[in-house]
Design a protein around this motif. Sequence first.
Motif, short mmCIF file in Angstrom:
data_model
loop_
_atom_site.label_atom_id
_atom_site.label_comp_id
_atom_site.label_asym_id
_atom_site.label_seq_id
_atom_site.Cartn_x
_atom_site.Cartn_y
_atom_site.Cartn_z
N ASN A 202 3.22 -7.91 1.86
CA ASN A 202 4.31 -7.03 1.44
C ASN A 202 4.41 -5.89 2.45
OD1 ASN A 202 6.18 -5.41 0.20
ND2 ASN A 202 5.08 -5.21 -1.73
N TRP A 203 5.51 -5.90 3.24
CA TRP A 203 5.67 -4.93 4.32
C TRP A 203 6.45 -3.70 3.86
CZ3 TRP A 203 2.90 -5.68 8.58
CH2 TRP A 203 2.47 -6.98 8.86
N THR A 204 6.73 -3.56 2.57
CA THR A 204 7.52 -2.43 2.08
C THR A 204 6.87 -1.10 2.43
OG1 THR A 204 8.30 -3.78 0.22
CG2 THR A 204 8.58 -1.40 0.05
N GLY A 205 5.58 -0.96 2.14
CA GLY A 205 4.88 0.29 2.44
C GLY A 205 4.89 0.60 3.93
N PHE A 206 4.77 -0.42 4.77
CA PHE A 206 4.78 -0.22 6.22
C PHE A 206 6.11 0.38 6.67
CE2 PHE A 206 5.97 -1.92 10.40
CZ PHE A 206 4.95 -1.40 11.18
N GLN A 274 -0.56 2.04 1.39
CA GLN A 274 -0.18 0.73 0.87
C GLN A 274 -0.23 -0.34 1.96
OE1 GLN A 274 2.69 -1.35 1.24
NE2 GLN A 274 2.11 -2.74 -0.43
N ALA A 275 0.24 0.03 3.17
CA ALA A 275 0.22 -0.92 4.28
C ALA A 275 -1.20 -1.28 4.69
CB ALA A 275 0.99 -0.33 5.47
N ILE A 276 -2.08 -0.26 4.72
CA ILE A 276 -3.49 -0.52 5.09
C ILE A 276 -4.16 -1.39 4.05
CG2 ILE A 276 -5.74 0.57 5.42
CD1 ILE A 276 -4.30 2.95 6.65
N SER A 277 -3.93 -1.10 2.76
CA SER A 277 -4.54 -1.89 1.69
C SER A 277 -4.02 -3.33 1.69
CB SER A 277 -4.28 -1.25 0.33
OG SER A 277 -2.89 -1.24 0.05
N GLU A 278 -2.77 -3.50 2.11
CA GLU A 278 -2.18 -4.84 2.16
C GLU A 278 -2.78 -5.67 3.30
OE1 GLU A 278 0.40 -7.78 0.62
OE2 GLU A 278 -0.06 -5.77 -0.16
N LEU A 279 -3.04 -5.00 4.43
CA LEU A 279 -3.57 -5.71 5.59
C LEU A 279 -5.09 -5.80 5.59
CD1 LEU A 279 -1.25 -4.17 8.35
CD2 LEU A 279 -1.07 -6.43 7.31
N THR A 280 -5.74 -4.89 4.85
CA THR A 280 -7.20 -4.92 4.81
C THR A 280 -7.65 -6.06 3.91
OG1 THR A 280 -7.29 -2.52 5.09
CG2 THR A 280 -9.28 -3.62 4.25
#
Length: 307
Positions: A202-206, A274-280
């Motif tokens: 989910n790239w929304t946060g990014f 959110q982007a970090i948690s999605e990619l981590t």
Amino acid sequence: MDGITIGLTVGGIIVGAVITYIVSKYFFNKSLKEKSLTPFLQFTSRLFSDLDPELKEELIVTYKDHKIDNINQVQFLIANDGDIPIKDIIEPLRLIIPKENRVFSANIIHIEPEGRNIDYEIIETEDQNIIEFSIPLLNSGEFFVVKLLLQDSLPSESKEEKEKQNKITYSFTITADDLQPNLKISRLPYSYYEEEKKKKYNWTGFWFGIIFGVLLTAIIGIIYSFKHFAKELYLFSFNNFFNGETFSIYNVFILLLALLAIVFLLITIVGIVQAISELTPNKKPKFKVPSKLRKGRARSYPFEIFD
């Protein structure tokens, strides 16, 4: 030293401290080794519970000339979810079930890896039923699945005894180095099953972080630009900005712009987190269970054991 420089310095110190903490905690946890054997309850269900009541009355199942009511199906996954192989077991792994809950059948339906030798034996004593597992070796991440078919209570002539519904209690015991004698039964998390589809990020946060980060930078640039051509409107020079003689409607607009910058900052931070948690990647489970072993995909239990 103006406010922006101080803010950048403090922010750098905080970010450095957080990164140092995360990295040190990661390597510390990675260095820890533990020995663990966990029985996971995959599912338990009562057969024929969803049948029409009239049909259920007509349906008669017998076992050794006794009518059987309240048949339960339960499936356990026993896994080495630690980091150390389990071997040289002093007393075998035992699943203990109350005497009134007769075990009709036990079957190991899956062993991971294939070829690992695990035997079992059903033992009936005066006060309990025991399923004893012989496990020569179980390496980290290895497991086996056992399915049971049993009864809530033994047949009885008393109607009160027949109608009484008892919750079946299970307990696992073992004697081995560095293992607790009584193993706690856990629910198997869905994340332990093999995924049929690859995860979509989910790239929304990014994108929120990027867009509002750019807007935040633009606002900070506008506020900072007043330092060079309108010092009375430079927010970070508090004495000049809040001077009663020069304070005007433009100062109010600058304050509103600063409040908007704070809102954009919060949105940017949330987006980045959110982007970090999605990619981590999440902590990987020690093992993965084939999706065919889910309850919805499990085969119907064989009824050939009934007469």
